[in-house]
Design a protein around this motif. Structure first.
Motif, PDB file in Angstrom:
ATOM      1  N   ARG A 169       0.830  -1.190   0.000  1.00  0.00           N
ATOM      2  CA  ARG A 169       0.000   0.000   0.000  1.00  0.00           C
ATOM      3  C   ARG A 169       0.872   1.250   0.000  1.00  0.00           C
ATOM      4  NH1 ARG A 169      -4.245   0.255  -2.011  1.00  0.00           N
ATOM      5  NH2 ARG A 169      -4.784   2.078  -0.759  1.00  0.00           N
ATOM      6  N   CYS A 171       2.100   4.966   1.149  1.00  0.00           N
ATOM      7  CA  CYS A 171       2.234   5.458   2.518  1.00  0.00           C
ATOM      8  C   CYS A 171       2.873   6.847   2.544  1.00  0.00           C
ATOM      9  CB  CYS A 171       3.054   4.495   3.368  1.00  0.00           C
ATOM     10  SG  CYS A 171       4.771   4.281   2.837  1.00  0.00           S
ATOM     11  N   VAL A 205       5.529   5.921   9.737  1.00  0.00           N
ATOM     12  CA  VAL A 205       4.896   5.526   8.481  1.00  0.00           C
ATOM     13  C   VAL A 205       3.388   5.458   8.669  1.00  0.00           C
ATOM     14  CG1 VAL A 205       4.673   3.702   6.750  1.00  0.00           C
ATOM     15  CG2 VAL A 205       6.917   4.255   7.711  1.00  0.00           C
ATOM     16  N   ALA A 206       2.653   6.150   7.799  1.00  0.00           N
ATOM     17  CA  ALA A 206       1.188   6.112   7.798  1.00  0.00           C
ATOM     18  C   ALA A 206       0.739   5.496   6.480  1.00  0.00           C
ATOM     19  CB  ALA A 206       0.603   7.504   7.973  1.00  0.00           C
ATOM     20  N   MET A 207       0.052   4.389   6.554  1.00  0.00           N
ATOM     21  CA  MET A 207      -0.348   3.628   5.372  1.00  0.00           C
ATOM     22  C   MET A 207      -1.755   4.004   4.937  1.00  0.00           C
ATOM     23  SD  MET A 207      -0.595  -0.534   4.991  1.00  0.00           S
ATOM     24  CE  MET A 207      -2.022  -0.616   6.074  1.00  0.00           C
ATOM     25  N   LEU A 213      -6.360   6.249   7.047  1.00  0.00           N
ATOM     26  CA  LEU A 213      -4.918   6.218   7.256  1.00  0.00           C
ATOM     27  C   LEU A 213      -4.649   5.485   8.559  1.00  0.00           C
ATOM     28  CD1 LEU A 213      -3.772   9.838   6.348  1.00  0.00           C
ATOM     29  CD2 LEU A 213      -2.929   7.744   5.305  1.00  0.00           C
ATOM     30  N   TRP A 215      -1.367   4.436  11.278  1.00  0.00           N
ATOM     31  CA  TRP A 215       0.038   4.407  11.661  1.00  0.00           C
ATOM     32  C   TRP A 215       0.500   2.954  11.692  1.00  0.00           C
ATOM     33  CZ3 TRP A 215       2.553   8.571  11.012  1.00  0.00           C
ATOM     34  CH2 TRP A 215       2.047   9.818  11.344  1.00  0.00           C
ATOM     35  N   LEU A 216       1.556   2.686  10.943  1.00  0.00           N
ATOM     36  CA  LEU A 216       2.042   1.323  10.833  1.00  0.00           C
ATOM     37  C   LEU A 216       3.374   1.150  11.547  1.00  0.00           C
ATOM     38  CD1 LEU A 216       1.529  -1.461   9.525  1.00  0.00           C
ATOM     39  CD2 LEU A 216       2.835  -0.661   7.559  1.00  0.00           C
TER      40      LEU A 216
END
Length: 220
Positions: A169, A171, A205-207, A213, A215-216
């Protein structure tokens, strides 16, 4: 607001599920890597790529500008894809768009040799200073002073389930000195970033996914 709030250089920015960024203090919307005309460029080479991608990208941007009552749009480079995609219909559509929406283009590597003259866009050749923030195409090296919003990478991140399935995905990547936006255009590719390297560099990292959205990864 349907997005994620981040603080940068004393300013509040909102990461949007569309891949754009909203700066409410100045009513500025940022987007990166539209690659307008990419489908037409492929069709000119005989590739069976469906039409309508550029029109959809412009319509999505116009809807975002209207939804946020933005006073300007800043495109962080690669507005265009290639010379073969600069069709009269696309140039007319961009003219109509930019006459309605004040648009600043920070030239990207795809734009620098082909950007057509005479369009109602404000063009910046390298980077744009916006008070405490800088708008650029290429992300700056680590350790650079200030805070830069950039594109160019088309960042994406890959997930793997316990069953071995993979999902990739787009990001946002937020470093201490920069925010790298995902590509906004509909036919763009992506660069898959390594989670280990992102964590090492202290990146958040925001996917993008499912209209939201998430936060990953947090490097802080």
């Amino acid at each position: 607001m349907n997005g994620l709030r981040v603080e940068a250089a004393g300013e509040t920015l909102w990461l949007l599920p569309s891949g754009a960024v909203w700066w409410p203090a100045t009513r500025t919307l940022f987007a990166a890597d539209l690659h307008l005309g990419k489908g037409a460029a492929f069709r000119a080479q005989g590739q069976p790529v469906p039409a309508g991608s550029s029109a959809q990208t412009l319509a999505q941007l116009e809807a975002l500008v209207a939804a946020h009552d933005a006073s300007q749009l800043v495109v962080l480079g690669d507005f265009w894809h290639g010379a073969q995609g600069l069709t009269p219909s696309l140039l007319n559509a961009v003219t109509t768009f930019a006459e309605r929406i004040p648009t600043v283009l920070v030239l990207g590597n795809h734009d620098r040799r082909i950007h057509p003259e005479g369009l109602p866009l404000k063009v910046v050749s390298s980077e744009l200073s916006l008070g405490p923030l800088t708008a650029a195409h290429e992300p700056p090296p680590a350790g650079m002073p200030g805070f830069t919003l950039a594109g160019h990478w088309h960042p994406a991140i890959s997930l793997r389930s316990r069953a071995g399935d993979r999902l990739r995905r787009p990001c946002f990547v937020r470093y201490p000195h920069a925010l790298v936006l995902p590509a906004f255009g509909g036919l763009t590719g992506a660069l898959t970033l390594r989670r280990s390297e992102l964590a090492r560099d202290g990146a958040d990292v925001a996917m993008l996914g499912d209209g939201g959205l998430h936060w990953l990864l947090s490097g802080r």
